[in-house]
Design a protein around this motif. Structure first.
Motif, PDB file in Angstrom:
ATOM      1  N   PHE A  38       8.674   3.861  -4.882  1.00  0.00           N
ATOM      2  CA  PHE A  38       7.741   2.922  -4.530  1.00  0.00           C
ATOM      3  C   PHE A  38       7.655   1.703  -5.527  1.00  0.00           C
ATOM      4  O   PHE A  38       7.553   0.575  -5.407  1.00  0.00           O
ATOM      5  N   ILE A  39       7.869   2.172  -7.066  1.00  0.00           N
ATOM      6  CA  ILE A  39       7.888   1.460  -8.004  1.00  0.00           C
ATOM      7  C   ILE A  39       9.214   0.363  -7.963  1.00  0.00           C
ATOM      8  O   ILE A  39       9.180  -0.589  -8.165  1.00  0.00           O
ATOM      9  N   LYS A  40      10.266   0.852  -7.379  1.00  0.00           N
ATOM     10  CA  LYS A  40      11.502   0.002  -7.424  1.00  0.00           C
ATOM     11  C   LYS A  40      11.209  -0.784  -6.107  1.00  0.00           C
ATOM     12  O   LYS A  40      11.721  -1.957  -6.561  1.00  0.00           O
ATOM     13  N   TRP A  41      10.510  -0.628  -5.155  1.00  0.00           N
ATOM     14  CA  TRP A  41      10.313  -1.155  -3.900  1.00  0.00           C
ATOM     15  C   TRP A  41       9.249  -2.596  -4.496  1.00  0.00           C
ATOM     16  O   TRP A  41       9.321  -3.823  -4.460  1.00  0.00           O
ATOM     17  N   LEU A  42       8.373  -2.108  -5.271  1.00  0.00           N
ATOM     18  CA  LEU A  42       7.566  -3.079  -6.107  1.00  0.00           C
ATOM     19  C   LEU A  42       8.165  -3.998  -7.077  1.00  0.00           C
ATOM     20  O   LEU A  42       7.841  -5.290  -6.872  1.00  0.00           O
ATOM     21  N   TYR A  65       0.146  -7.817  -4.759  1.00  0.00           N
ATOM     22  CA  TYR A  65      -0.852  -6.733  -4.887  1.00  0.00           C
ATOM     23  C   TYR A  65      -0.565  -5.206  -4.502  1.00  0.00           C
ATOM     24  O   TYR A  65       0.305  -5.369  -3.569  1.00  0.00           O
ATOM     25  N   VAL A  66      -1.089  -4.262  -5.183  1.00  0.00           N
ATOM     26  CA  VAL A  66      -1.007  -2.966  -4.887  1.00  0.00           C
ATOM     27  C   VAL A  66      -2.040  -2.236  -4.615  1.00  0.00           C
ATOM     28  O   VAL A  66      -3.080  -2.269  -5.740  1.00  0.00           O
ATOM     29  N   LEU A  67      -2.347  -1.474  -3.643  1.00  0.00           N
ATOM     30  CA  LEU A  67      -3.483  -0.678  -3.325  1.00  0.00           C
ATOM     31  C   LEU A  67      -2.697   0.675  -3.403  1.00  0.00           C
ATOM     32  O   LEU A  67      -1.824   1.042  -2.455  1.00  0.00           O
ATOM     33  N   THR A  68      -3.317   1.733  -4.239  1.00  0.00           N
ATOM     34  CA  THR A  68      -2.790   3.091  -4.169  1.00  0.00           C
ATOM     35  C   THR A  68      -4.074   4.078  -4.497  1.00  0.00           C
ATOM     36  O   THR A  68      -4.748   3.660  -5.286  1.00  0.00           O
ATOM     37  N   ILE A  73       0.778  -1.388  -0.001  1.00  0.00           N
ATOM     38  CA  ILE A  73       0.082   0.026   0.016  1.00  0.00           C
ATOM     39  C   ILE A  73       0.971   1.077  -0.079  1.00  0.00           C
ATOM     40  O   ILE A  73       1.739   1.382   1.050  1.00  0.00           O
ATOM     41  N   GLY A  74       0.821   2.229  -0.829  1.00  0.00           N
ATOM     42  CA  GLY A  74       1.490   3.276  -1.187  1.00  0.00           C
ATOM     43  C   GLY A  74       1.410   4.066  -2.377  1.00  0.00           C
ATOM     44  O   GLY A  74       0.486   3.657  -3.225  1.00  0.00           O
ATOM     45  N   PRO A  75       2.290   4.968  -2.619  1.00  0.00           N
ATOM     46  CA  PRO A  75       2.064   5.937  -3.653  1.00  0.00           C
ATOM     47  C   PRO A  75       2.455   5.504  -5.070  1.00  0.00           C
ATOM     48  O   PRO A  75       3.882   5.547  -5.156  1.00  0.00           O
ATOM     49  N   GLY A  76       1.626   4.929  -5.842  1.00  0.00           N
ATOM     50  CA  GLY A  76       2.044   4.486  -7.107  1.00  0.00           C
ATOM     51  C   GLY A  76       2.799   5.555  -8.061  1.00  0.00           C
ATOM     52  O   GLY A  76       3.172   4.863  -9.240  1.00  0.00           O
ATOM     53  N   ASN A  77       2.737   6.804  -7.657  1.00  0.00           N
ATOM     54  CA  ASN A  77       3.220   7.857  -8.722  1.00  0.00           C
ATOM     55  C   ASN A  77       4.629   8.110  -8.138  1.00  0.00           C
ATOM     56  O   ASN A  77       5.333   8.811  -8.876  1.00  0.00           O
ATOM     57  N   SER A  78       5.314   7.200  -7.254  1.00  0.00           N
ATOM     58  CA  SER A  78       6.625   7.324  -6.744  1.00  0.00           C
ATOM     59  C   SER A  78       7.414   6.298  -7.585  1.00  0.00           C
ATOM     60  O   SER A  78       7.385   5.001  -7.447  1.00  0.00           O
ATOM     61  N   LYS A 126       2.528   4.875 -12.084  1.00  0.00           N
ATOM     62  CA  LYS A 126       3.540   5.300 -12.859  1.00  0.00           C
ATOM     63  C   LYS A 126       3.994   4.122 -13.451  1.00  0.00           C
ATOM     64  O   LYS A 126       4.312   2.815 -12.934  1.00  0.00           O
ATOM     65  N   PHE A 127       4.501   3.966 -15.010  1.00  0.00           N
ATOM     66  CA  PHE A 127       5.202   2.902 -15.303  1.00  0.00           C
ATOM     67  C   PHE A 127       4.596   1.591 -15.307  1.00  0.00           C
ATOM     68  O   PHE A 127       5.182   0.619 -15.381  1.00  0.00           O
ATOM     69  N   SER A 128       3.109   1.543 -15.501  1.00  0.00           N
ATOM     70  CA  SER A 128       2.480   0.309 -15.416  1.00  0.00           C
ATOM     71  C   SER A 128       2.615  -0.546 -16.468  1.00  0.00           C
ATOM     72  O   SER A 128       2.607  -1.703 -16.236  1.00  0.00           O
TER      73      SER A 128
END
Length: 124
Positions: free
Chosen positions: A16-20, A31-34, A8-13, A39-41
């Motif tokens: 966060f994408i690196k963590w993902l 699973y991601v909730l934002t 759960i976090g800021p999908g525009n960061s 970004k970069f989907s």
């Protein structure tokens, strides 16, 4: 134990994408909730599933609690990892189900910016 995690976090960061992306190598399903636009989907790994939360304003950190609880009822997860102690952490605080192992990651602005924002947060 299943091998699924909810982030759960800021999908525009980009952070966060690196963590993902790193997390997707360790878990079968991520699973991601934002409440932010992801970004970069188009470049996300195939085992990552994103759900956009319905409320996108600051009030969304409270208003999205019901959507998150409904999501959790449908999933069997190993962990919930919440990013940012202030916004998403507030939302995560309402997820008091002991069924899940929870992780809260503090980011720099949680420590350096948020406490200085107002009189009420200076005392924290």
């Amino acid at each position: 134990m299943n091998n699924r995690i909810l982030l759960i976090g800021p999908g525009n960061s980009i952070h966060f994408i690196k963590w993902l992306n790193s997390t997707s190598k360790l878990f079968e399903e991520v699973y991601v909730l934002t409440q932010h636009e992801i970004k970069f989907s188009e470049s996300l790994p195939k085992n990552v599933f994103v759900k956009q939360l319905p409320f996108k304003t600051k009030a969304g950190y409270l208003l999205n609690v019901i959507a998150v609880i409904k999501f959790l009822r449908k999933q069997s997860l190993s962990f919930i990892h919440v990013h940012y102690a202030t916004g998403y952490g507030f939302l995560g605080a309402f997820l008091s189900n002991k069924k899940y192992n929870k992780i809260l990651s503090f980011w720099g602005s949680d420590v350096y910016k948020f406490p200085k924002k107002s009189f009420s947060t200076k005392s924290c």
